[in-house]
Motif scaffolding. Structure first.
Motif, PDB file in Angstrom:
ATOM      1  N   ASP A 153       5.680   3.985  15.235  1.00  0.00           N
ATOM      2  CA  ASP A 153       4.984   4.420  14.024  1.00  0.00           C
ATOM      3  C   ASP A 153       4.816   5.939  13.999  1.00  0.00           C
ATOM      4  O   ASP A 153       4.984   6.573  12.948  1.00  0.00           O
ATOM      5  CB  ASP A 153       3.614   3.748  13.913  1.00  0.00           C
ATOM      6  N   LEU A 154       4.490   6.514  15.137  1.00  0.00           N
ATOM      7  CA  LEU A 154       4.350   7.975  15.207  1.00  0.00           C
ATOM      8  C   LEU A 154       5.679   8.666  14.921  1.00  0.00           C
ATOM      9  O   LEU A 154       5.738   9.648  14.163  1.00  0.00           O
ATOM     10  CB  LEU A 154       3.804   8.392  16.573  1.00  0.00           C
ATOM     11  N   TYR A 155       6.753   8.151  15.491  1.00  0.00           N
ATOM     12  CA  TYR A 155       8.060   8.761  15.257  1.00  0.00           C
ATOM     13  C   TYR A 155       8.572   8.493  13.837  1.00  0.00           C
ATOM     14  O   TYR A 155       9.300   9.325  13.282  1.00  0.00           O
ATOM     15  CB  TYR A 155       9.066   8.349  16.330  1.00  0.00           C
TER      16      TYR A 155
ATOM     17  N   ALA B 116      -4.388   6.183   4.943  1.00  0.00           N
ATOM     18  CA  ALA B 116      -4.184   6.226   3.496  1.00  0.00           C
ATOM     19  C   ALA B 116      -3.178   5.196   3.005  1.00  0.00           C
ATOM     20  O   ALA B 116      -3.176   4.852   1.820  1.00  0.00           O
ATOM     21  CB  ALA B 116      -3.731   7.625   3.082  1.00  0.00           C
ATOM     22  N   ASN B 117      -2.346   4.664   3.896  1.00  0.00           N
ATOM     23  CA  ASN B 117      -1.294   3.739   3.504  1.00  0.00           C
ATOM     24  C   ASN B 117      -1.869   2.333   3.335  1.00  0.00           C
ATOM     25  O   ASN B 117      -2.128   1.636   4.303  1.00  0.00           O
ATOM     26  CB  ASN B 117      -0.165   3.734   4.538  1.00  0.00           C
ATOM     27  N   LYS B 118      -2.040   1.936   2.097  1.00  0.00           N
ATOM     28  CA  LYS B 118      -2.629   0.627   1.796  1.00  0.00           C
ATOM     29  C   LYS B 118      -1.630  -0.517   1.949  1.00  0.00           C
ATOM     30  O   LYS B 118      -1.992  -1.677   1.872  1.00  0.00           O
ATOM     31  CB  LYS B 118      -3.211   0.622   0.376  1.00  0.00           C
ATOM     32  N   ASP B 119      -0.340  -0.184   2.176  1.00  0.00           N
ATOM     33  CA  ASP B 119       0.674  -1.220   2.366  1.00  0.00           C
ATOM     34  C   ASP B 119       0.657  -1.786   3.780  1.00  0.00           C
ATOM     35  O   ASP B 119       1.247  -2.834   4.031  1.00  0.00           O
ATOM     36  CB  ASP B 119       2.071  -0.667   2.074  1.00  0.00           C
ATOM     37  N   LEU B 120       0.018  -1.080   4.706  1.00  0.00           N
ATOM     38  CA  LEU B 120      -0.043  -1.524   6.094  1.00  0.00           C
ATOM     39  C   LEU B 120      -1.359  -2.218   6.385  1.00  0.00           C
ATOM     40  O   LEU B 120      -2.366  -1.967   5.720  1.00  0.00           O
ATOM     41  CB  LEU B 120       0.114  -0.324   7.040  1.00  0.00           C
ATOM     42  N   LYS B 121      -1.341  -3.054   7.396  1.00  0.00           N
ATOM     43  CA  LYS B 121      -2.565  -3.702   7.856  1.00  0.00           C
ATOM     44  C   LYS B 121      -3.559  -2.602   8.253  1.00  0.00           C
ATOM     45  O   LYS B 121      -3.195  -1.662   8.958  1.00  0.00           O
ATOM     46  CB  LYS B 121      -2.241  -4.588   9.055  1.00  0.00           C
TER      47      LYS B 121
END
Length: 107
Positions: A93-95, A22-27
């Motif tokens: 990223d998970l943490y 859902a995060n459109k800021d990430l690749k």
């Protein structure tokens, strides 16, 4: 997914995956990347279990031991720095997600 708890690592991973997509800021991460992240997460959970570490109580030293234990596909080679970086990046990223979900106190 506000009802995610540290006691259910599968639900936590699903929560991370949904947030990541859902995060459109990430690749963008495709199916192959998500499969790879799932594999890394599963290997991490096995490592934690074998070493008696709760995933949500792990420290940076535990992740360092985990990445040092990653073996190359061939016994004739060293583990690629790219592979080590990939494992580290997925766990970071998970943490980060666990921190945002208030499942851990630090990343």
């Amino acid at each position: 997914m506000s009802d995610v708890t540290a006691s259910d690592p599968d639900l936590f991973f699903a929560s991370w995956q949904a947030a990541r997509l859902a995060n459109k800021d990430l690749k963008p991460m495709g199916a192959a990347g998500l499969t790879q992240a799932s594999l890394i997460w599963r290997h991490w959970l096995v490592f934690c279990t074998v070493h008696g570490i709760a995933w949500d109580a792990a420290r940076s030293a535990d992740i360092a031991r985990f990445t040092q234990a990653i073996g190359p596909r061939s016994s004739l080679k060293k583990t690629s720095p790219v592979t080590l970086r990939r494992y580290w990046r997925v766990l970071r990223d998970l943490y980060d997600h666990a921190l945002a979900s208030r499942l851990v106190e630090s990343n």
